[in-house]
Write an enzyme that holds these catalytic residues in place. Structure first.
Site, PDB file in Angstrom:
ATOM      1  N   GLU A  41      37.488  34.356  50.349  1.00  0.00           N
ATOM      2  CA  GLU A  41      37.831  35.722  49.948  1.00  0.00           C
ATOM      3  C   GLU A  41      37.283  36.737  50.953  1.00  0.00           C
ATOM      4  O   GLU A  41      37.933  37.738  51.261  1.00  0.00           O
ATOM      5  CB  GLU A  41      37.297  35.996  48.542  1.00  0.00           C
ATOM      6  CG  GLU A  41      38.063  35.228  47.472  1.00  0.00           C
ATOM      7  CD  GLU A  41      37.450  35.335  46.092  1.00  0.00           C
ATOM      8  OE1 GLU A  41      38.213  35.384  45.108  1.00  0.00           O
ATOM      9  OE2 GLU A  41      36.207  35.376  45.990  1.00  0.00           O
ATOM     10  N   GLU A  92      38.290  27.000  42.911  1.00  0.00           N
ATOM     11  CA  GLU A  92      37.799  27.416  41.603  1.00  0.00           C
ATOM     12  C   GLU A  92      38.458  26.682  40.433  1.00  0.00           C
ATOM     13  O   GLU A  92      37.792  26.325  39.452  1.00  0.00           O
ATOM     14  CB  GLU A  92      37.977  28.933  41.433  1.00  0.00           C
ATOM     15  CG  GLU A  92      36.974  29.772  42.202  1.00  0.00           C
ATOM     16  CD  GLU A  92      37.366  30.018  43.648  1.00  0.00           C
ATOM     17  OE1 GLU A  92      36.724  30.847  44.309  1.00  0.00           O
ATOM     18  OE2 GLU A  92      38.335  29.368  44.124  1.00  0.00           O
TER      19      GLU A  92
END
Length: 258
Positions: free
Chosen positions: A112, A132
């Protein structure tokens, strides 16, 4: 995890120490990064930022699940982090170009942060991914909202819905990575990009990035009509005259940042 920060020759270097164990909800780390980004925003002697991880193993491997924060996924999602993971993932107030020097794993929050950079240079051994979903979580700090805006929809979904790790070459094919080089050549490649950026007028760099950051949601006509502060300052600057004069006189420009 701690953060190293230094400035020399108009280049700020931000290094994530122990990047393989970054805990995304460590308030001290988040505050340290936020302080660094704010200092860079406030200074006028920086034309480029290089963000990397210490050592050769990782750029940033995201949250330290082994360490644990004591908070639930819902608590984490509800907490206010307006700029995303590391204060960078979708920060729009940083008008200085940021290069990601990806030397190893860039996973979860680390990926990210990569998505929050302007240029990405990666070693051939670098690995990228948003794992995730494999641990019952989601890429909450920018992954779900950024990746689909940066690359083709089906490729973004492939990254998020499989939790797979992708090679630097694959990410270059996706359009996320600008250049892939052997690990031994990573610093030289980054230095080439830095040199090209620093050769540009500092005010022009800020005007370009500020305009891009503040007009992405507008139509082309609306964006063209917007007079961002950095744009007006650059157009009225001494450097704008110096650049043209240097071109006409066939010499290197001398930028003064005013």
């Amino acid at each position: 995890m701690s953060v190293g920060f230094s400035v020399a020759d108009r280049v700020a270097r931000v290094t994530l120490d122990r990047p393989e164990r970054m805990n995304a909800v460590d308030a001290a780390t988040e505050q340290e990064l936020e302080t660094i980004w704010r200092e860079i925003e406030a200074r006028d002697d920086i034309s480029c930022v290089v963000l990397t991880g210490a050592g050769e193993r990782a750029f940033c491997a995201g949250a330290d699940l082994k360490g644990g924060s004591g908070s639930s996924g819902l608590d984490y999602w509800a907490a206010s982090r307006v700029n995303g993971f590391g204060g960078l993932a979708f920060r729009r107030s940083l008008d200085v170009p940021v290069i990601a020097r990806v030397n190893g794993f860039a996973l979860g929050g680390g990926f990210e942060m990569v998505l929050g950079c302007d240029i990405v240079i990666a070693a051939q051994t670098a690995r990228f991914g948003l794992p995730e979903a494999r641990v019952g979580r989601m890429p909450l700090d920018g992954g779900m909202v950024l990746l689909q805006r940066k690359i083709a929809f089906n490729r973004a979904m492939a990254v998020m819905l499989t939790g797979r790790q992708f090679s630097a070459a694959e990410m270059a094919g996706f359009g996320v990575v600008n250049e892939v080089v052997p690990a031994i050549e990573l610093d030289a490649a980054v230095d080439r990009w830095v040199a090209d950026i620093v050769a540009c007028a500092p005010l022009s760099l800020r005007a370009i990035k500020q305009t891009v950051n503040r007009t992405g949601h507008l139509s082309p006509a609306e964006a063209q009509a917007l007079r961002t502060p950095a744009l007006v300052k650059a157009l009225q600057s001494e450097d704008a005259l110096e650049g043209v004069a240097a071109f006409q006189q066939k010499r290197a420009p001398v930028w003064r940042g005013r």
